[in-house]
Design a protein around this motif. Structure first.
Motif, PDB file in Angstrom:
ATOM      1  N   ALA A  32      47.608 115.082 -72.501  1.00  0.00           N
ATOM      2  CA  ALA A  32      48.334 115.107 -73.768  1.00  0.00           C
ATOM      3  C   ALA A  32      49.766 115.598 -73.606  1.00  0.00           C
ATOM      4  O   ALA A  32      50.518 115.644 -74.578  1.00  0.00           O
ATOM      5  CB  ALA A  32      47.599 115.984 -74.776  1.00  0.00           C
ATOM      6  N   GLY A  33      50.151 115.974 -72.376  1.00  0.00           N
ATOM      7  CA  GLY A  33      51.490 116.487 -72.142  1.00  0.00           C
ATOM      8  C   GLY A  33      51.704 117.881 -72.682  1.00  0.00           C
ATOM      9  O   GLY A  33      52.845 118.298 -72.923  1.00  0.00           O
ATOM     10  N   GLU A  34      50.616 118.634 -72.907  1.00  0.00           N
ATOM     11  CA  GLU A  34      50.712 119.978 -73.475  1.00  0.00           C
ATOM     12  C   GLU A  34      50.605 121.066 -72.416  1.00  0.00           C
ATOM     13  O   GLU A  34      50.558 122.253 -72.754  1.00  0.00           O
ATOM     14  CB  GLU A  34      49.606 120.174 -74.512  1.00  0.00           C
ATOM     15  CG  GLU A  34      49.663 119.181 -75.670  1.00  0.00           C
ATOM     16  CD  GLU A  34      48.464 119.282 -76.578  1.00  0.00           C
ATOM     17  OE1 GLU A  34      47.526 120.042 -76.214  1.00  0.00           O
ATOM     18  OE2 GLU A  34      48.445 118.607 -77.636  1.00  0.00           O
ATOM     19  N   ALA A  35      50.548 120.689 -71.140  1.00  0.00           N
ATOM     20  CA  ALA A  35      50.367 121.671 -70.074  1.00  0.00           C
ATOM     21  C   ALA A  35      51.618 122.539 -69.939  1.00  0.00           C
ATOM     22  O   ALA A  35      52.736 122.019 -69.828  1.00  0.00           O
ATOM     23  CB  ALA A  35      50.060 120.956 -68.754  1.00  0.00           C
ATOM     24  N   ASP A  36      51.438 123.863 -69.950  1.00  0.00           N
ATOM     25  CA  ASP A  36      52.554 124.788 -69.757  1.00  0.00           C
ATOM     26  C   ASP A  36      52.588 125.291 -68.318  1.00  0.00           C
ATOM     27  O   ASP A  36      52.961 126.428 -68.040  1.00  0.00           O
ATOM     28  CB  ASP A  36      52.442 125.959 -70.733  1.00  0.00           C
ATOM     29  CG  ASP A  36      51.102 126.686 -70.618  1.00  0.00           C
ATOM     30  OD1 ASP A  36      50.213 126.169 -69.904  1.00  0.00           O
ATOM     31  OD2 ASP A  36      50.942 127.750 -71.243  1.00  0.00           O
ATOM     32  N   PHE A  37      52.161 124.430 -67.396  1.00  0.00           N
ATOM     33  CA  PHE A  37      52.145 124.764 -65.975  1.00  0.00           C
ATOM     34  C   PHE A  37      52.544 123.521 -65.187  1.00  0.00           C
ATOM     35  O   PHE A  37      52.418 122.393 -65.662  1.00  0.00           O
ATOM     36  CB  PHE A  37      50.762 125.253 -65.536  1.00  0.00           C
ATOM     37  CG  PHE A  37      49.626 124.441 -66.087  1.00  0.00           C
ATOM     38  CD1 PHE A  37      49.215 123.275 -65.452  1.00  0.00           C
ATOM     39  CD2 PHE A  37      48.958 124.840 -67.232  1.00  0.00           C
ATOM     40  CE1 PHE A  37      48.164 122.527 -65.947  1.00  0.00           C
ATOM     41  CE2 PHE A  37      47.909 124.097 -67.747  1.00  0.00           C
ATOM     42  CZ  PHE A  37      47.513 122.936 -67.101  1.00  0.00           C
ATOM     43  N   ALA A  38      53.040 123.733 -63.974  1.00  0.00           N
ATOM     44  CA  ALA A  38      53.528 122.637 -63.137  1.00  0.00           C
ATOM     45  C   ALA A  38      52.607 122.333 -61.977  1.00  0.00           C
ATOM     46  O   ALA A  38      52.770 121.317 -61.292  1.00  0.00           O
ATOM     47  CB  ALA A  38      54.933 122.965 -62.602  1.00  0.00           C
ATOM     48  N   ALA A  39      51.635 123.214 -61.720  1.00  0.00           N
ATOM     49  CA  ALA A  39      50.722 123.012 -60.597  1.00  0.00           C
ATOM     50  C   ALA A  39      49.363 123.595 -60.949  1.00  0.00           C
ATOM     51  O   ALA A  39      49.245 124.502 -61.783  1.00  0.00           O
ATOM     52  CB  ALA A  39      51.263 123.668 -59.328  1.00  0.00           C
ATOM     53  N   ILE A  40      48.326 123.040 -60.316  1.00  0.00           N
ATOM     54  CA  ILE A  40      46.957 123.521 -60.489  1.00  0.00           C
ATOM     55  C   ILE A  40      46.477 124.044 -59.155  1.00  0.00           C
ATOM     56  O   ILE A  40      46.507 123.319 -58.138  1.00  0.00           O
ATOM     57  CB  ILE A  40      46.028 122.395 -60.976  1.00  0.00           C
ATOM     58  CG1 ILE A  40      46.505 121.854 -62.324  1.00  0.00           C
ATOM     59  CG2 ILE A  40      44.595 122.898 -61.100  1.00  0.00           C
ATOM     60  CD1 ILE A  40      45.759 120.601 -62.768  1.00  0.00           C
ATOM     61  N   TYR A  62      44.477 112.015 -59.597  1.00  0.00           N
ATOM     62  CA  TYR A  62      45.588 111.100 -59.848  1.00  0.00           C
ATOM     63  C   TYR A  62      46.094 111.234 -61.280  1.00  0.00           C
ATOM     64  O   TYR A  62      47.303 111.152 -61.533  1.00  0.00           O
ATOM     65  CB  TYR A  62      45.147 109.664 -59.582  1.00  0.00           C
ATOM     66  CG  TYR A  62      46.181 108.634 -59.992  1.00  0.00           C
ATOM     67  CD1 TYR A  62      47.355 108.466 -59.259  1.00  0.00           C
ATOM     68  CD2 TYR A  62      45.986 107.850 -61.130  1.00  0.00           C
ATOM     69  CE1 TYR A  62      48.309 107.539 -59.650  1.00  0.00           C
ATOM     70  CE2 TYR A  62      46.938 106.924 -61.533  1.00  0.00           C
ATOM     71  CZ  TYR A  62      48.096 106.770 -60.787  1.00  0.00           C
ATOM     72  OH  TYR A  62      49.039 105.857 -61.171  1.00  0.00           O
ATOM     73  N   VAL A  63      45.185 111.452 -62.228  1.00  0.00           N
ATOM     74  CA  VAL A  63      45.590 111.646 -63.626  1.00  0.00           C
ATOM     75  C   VAL A  63      46.557 112.819 -63.739  1.00  0.00           C
ATOM     76  O   VAL A  63      47.565 112.760 -64.454  1.00  0.00           O
ATOM     77  CB  VAL A  63      44.341 111.872 -64.512  1.00  0.00           C
ATOM     78  CG1 VAL A  63      44.729 112.399 -65.892  1.00  0.00           C
ATOM     79  CG2 VAL A  63      43.555 110.578 -64.656  1.00  0.00           C
ATOM     80  N   CYS A  64      46.254 113.898 -63.026  1.00  0.00           N
ATOM     81  CA  CYS A  64      47.131 115.073 -63.069  1.00  0.00           C
ATOM     82  C   CYS A  64      48.469 114.787 -62.383  1.00  0.00           C
ATOM     83  O   CYS A  64      49.534 115.157 -62.904  1.00  0.00           O
ATOM     84  CB  CYS A  64      46.434 116.260 -62.399  1.00  0.00           C
ATOM     85  SG  CYS A  64      44.934 116.810 -63.243  1.00  0.00           S
ATOM     86  N   LYS A  65      48.428 114.138 -61.224  1.00  0.00           N
ATOM     87  CA  LYS A  65      49.662 113.833 -60.506  1.00  0.00           C
ATOM     88  C   LYS A  65      50.547 112.902 -61.319  1.00  0.00           C
ATOM     89  O   LYS A  65      51.782 113.042 -61.333  1.00  0.00           O
ATOM     90  CB  LYS A  65      49.330 113.211 -59.154  1.00  0.00           C
ATOM     91  CG  LYS A  65      48.695 114.191 -58.167  1.00  0.00           C
ATOM     92  CD  LYS A  65      48.195 113.492 -56.915  1.00  0.00           C
ATOM     93  CE  LYS A  65      49.330 112.850 -56.147  1.00  0.00           C
ATOM     94  NZ  LYS A  65      48.831 112.231 -54.891  1.00  0.00           N
TER      95      LYS A  65
END
Length: 472
Positions: A32-40, A62-65
Motif C-alpha cells: 500500500a506504500g505505507e511502509a515507514d521503513f526502507a529495509a526488512i 519480489y513484491v517488497c523489492k
C-alpha cells in the motif's frame, strides 16, 4: 540501521500465509506504500517462511523489492545483492527450509502412528458414550479430560474409556434397533429426539450422527488413525482403508464385536444393492438438489448409500464427486473464510492494543483467553460477527454473548456483506445484562443503536488516563 518496528509471528510454521498476521501486515503496508521503513531485516531464510513452493517465497520477496524495500537475511553467509552466488544459495536455502518441514511431517506422522499402535488416542472428540482418560507415563489413570481440554505434560497420554452408563446403554440400543429391529438411522434419531435425549453436541440427533456411531470402530475398542489426511496444510483427502493405522482391542468396548460386525454387514449390503451407475445417479440428483455435497449430507438421506459406501466403491468421496461434476472447493470455502476471519481478528486485536496505548492507556493481553485488561480497571474482548443472508436475502448479524468470555465490555465488530472488512462496532457492557443472543439487521431499534459506533474512538477516549484535575 535503526529498527523502527517489529513484525513477529510467534509459534507459526510458515508453511503458508494463513495465520501469519505479522507477515500479512508487513506485506499489506509495503504494497500500500505505507511502509515507514526502507529495509526488512530477517533472521534467516527459514524465518521468511517454509513455503512448500520455493517460488512463493521468492514472489513475496519480489513484491517488497518492487516497492523499494530491500530484504536482508542477517544470519546467512551471503549478501542478498542479486549476484549469481547469492541467488543460488538463497534458492537452495528456500528449498532446504521447505524440505525441513516435509521431513518433520514424516517424523511426526511416524510418531503418531507408533502411539496409535500402542493404543493411545490422537486428538478428536471422544464421541457419545465415551470419554477421554488422561494417563501418566506408566499408564496409570489420572483423570477424565473435559471437552476441549488437552494434556499439559509431554509424557502423559490419552486413552478412550466408556462414558456414563446411560450413554453406553443408548449406544447399545442404537446398534440393537438397527441390527435386530431393522430400524433405519432416521427413525432411531427421531425417537431419541422425541425422548428428549441430547446428542454428543447437546443438540438434536440426526441420521448422520446415528450413522457415524454405527460405522465407527472405536465403539468396539479399536484405535483407528489416518482416515483423513491434511499434511503440510495442503488439500484434505479421505484415505482408503488400507492406509488406515489400526490397533484393535486398544480400549474397553462399548458394543460387542458381533453386533458391530452385523451392523457393518447391513450397511455394506445396503450399498451392494446399487450398481455403480445407480450410486452415481443418486449422488448426481443430490448434487443438483443441494448444489453441493459432503459426507454428512449423503448420510442424512435415507435412500442414498452411505458416504463410507461411496468411499469403498470409488476409492474416495472426491473421486465420486468428480464423476458427477462437483468440484469440492466449495466444501472448504467456509474454512478459508474462518481462516481469514481468525487472521483479521488477531490483526484487529493488535491494532486495538496499539491504539489504546497510543491514547495513553495501559493494556495487558492474555494470550490464553484473549481478554484485554485496560488500565487494570476493566476487561474487554473483541468479537468478529459474520454477516449472513437469510432466505429472503436480507443481511443479519448474530452476536452470541453466551459464547463470549466473562468480561466487562464485549467489542462486537460487524462485518460487511462479503465478510472481508469491518462495517461498524457495538460496545456491549456486561452491566446492562443484555440478552444472550442479539440478532441485528441493517437497521435496528434504538435499544441496540445506543451501543453502535462507526469506530472505536469513544473507547479510546474513555480509556485515556489523565491526571487528577486534567480535562478528559
Amino acid at each position: 540501521m535503526v529498527i523502527v518496528r517489529t513484525f513477529a509471528d510467534d509459534g507459526k510454521s510458515g508453511l503458508n500465509l494463513d495465520g501469519r498476521a505479522g507477515l500479512l501486515q508487513l506485506l499489506s503496508e509495503v504494497q500500500a506504500g505505507e511502509a515507514d521503513f526502507a529495509a526488512i531485516l530477517v533472521y534467516d531464510v527459514s524465518r521468511w517462511g517454509r513455503f512448500q513452493d520455493a517460488d512463493e517465497s521468492g514472489y513475496w520477496e519480489y513484491v517488497c523489492k518492487r516497492a523499494g524495500v530491500s530484504i536482508h537475511y542477517c544470519a546467512e553467509q551471503f549478501a542478498n545483492d542479486g549476484s549469481m552466488s547469492s541467488v543460488i544459495l538463497k534458492n537452495l536455502k528456500r528449498t532446504m527450509a521447505g524440505e525441513y518441514s516435509r521431513e518433520l511431517s514424516v517424523k511426526v506422522f511416524a510418531g503418531q502412528c507408533r502411539l496409535i499402535e500402542l493404543g493411545y488416542r490422537q486428538g478428536g472428540m471422544a464421541g457419545f458414550g465415551l470419554r477421554r482418560m488422561l494417563i501418566d507415563e506408566r499408564d496409570r489413570p489420572k483423570h477424565i479430560l473435559d471437552r476441549g481440554s488437552r494434556k499439559s505434560i509431554q509424557t502423559d497420554r490419552v486413552v478412550l474409556v466408556p462414558g456414563p452408563e446411560e450413554e453406553q446403554r443408548i449406544v447399545r440400543e442404537i446398534y440393537e434397533r438397527f441390527v435386530q429391529e431393522s430400524q433405519p438411522e432416521k427413525a432411531i434419531a427421531d425417537d431419541l429426539n422425541n425422548r428428549g435425549i441430547p446428542s454428543e453436541t447437546s443438540g438434536p440427533w440426526t441420521r448422520g450422527i446415528v450413522h457415524q456411531i454405527l460405522i465407527n470402530p472405536k465403539y468396539v475398542g479399536s484405535n483407528v488413525y489416518n482416515r483423513q489426511s491434511f499434511k503440510l496444510k495442503q488439500r484434505r483427502v479421505s484415505n482408503p482403508e488400507p492406509m488406515w493405522v489400526r490397533k484393535d482391542h486398544a480400549f474397553v468396548a462399548v458394543v460387542p464385536e458381533d453386533l458391530f460386525a452385523a451392523a457393518a454387514k447391513i450397511i455394506e449390503q445396503r450399498s451392494h444393492r446399487f450398481t455403480d451407475d445407480e450410486m452415481v445417479d443418486r449422488l448426481r440428483r443430490l448434487f443438483l438438489k443441494k448444489g453441493k455435497l459432503s459426507g454428512i449430507m449423503i448420510d442424512e438421506v435415507d435412500e442414498m448409500p452411505s458416504s463410507s459406501a461411496y468411499r469403498k466403491r470409488f476409492g474416495s468421496l472426491h473421486r465420486a464427486y468428480s464423476i458427477v461434476g462437483y468440484t469440492p472447493e466449495r466444501d472448504y470455502a467456509f474454512i478459508e473464510i474462518n481462516r481469514a476471519l481468525r487472521t483479521l481478528h488477531q490483526h484487529h486485536v493488535d491494532q486495538i492494543i496499539a491504539d489504546l496505548r497510543t491514547h495513553g492507556a495501559l493494556v495487558e493481553h492474555d494470550p490464553i483467553n484473549g481478554l484485554l485488561t485496560v488500565n487494570q480497571n476493566f476487561t474487554a474482548e473483541l468479537l468478529i460477527v459474520r454477516c449472513h443472508a437469510n432466505p429472503n436475502g436480507r443481511n443479519r448479524w448474530l452476536i452470541r454473548l453466551e459464547q463470549a468470555k466473562q468480561c466487562d465490555v464485549n467489542i462486537a465488530a460487524r462485518m460487511t456483506q462479503d465478510n472481508r472488512e469491518i462495517l461498524d462496532y457495538y460496545l456491549l457492557p456486561r452491566l446492562d445484562e443484555l440478552q444472550a443472543r442479539i440478532n441485528l439487521a441493517p437497521e435496528n431499534s434504538i435499544v441496540f443503536e445506543v451501543y453502535r459506533f462507526e469506530n472505536l474512538n469513544y473507547l479510546y477516549r474513555i480509556s485515556r488516563r489523565v491526571r487528577i484535575g486534567e480535562a478528559a
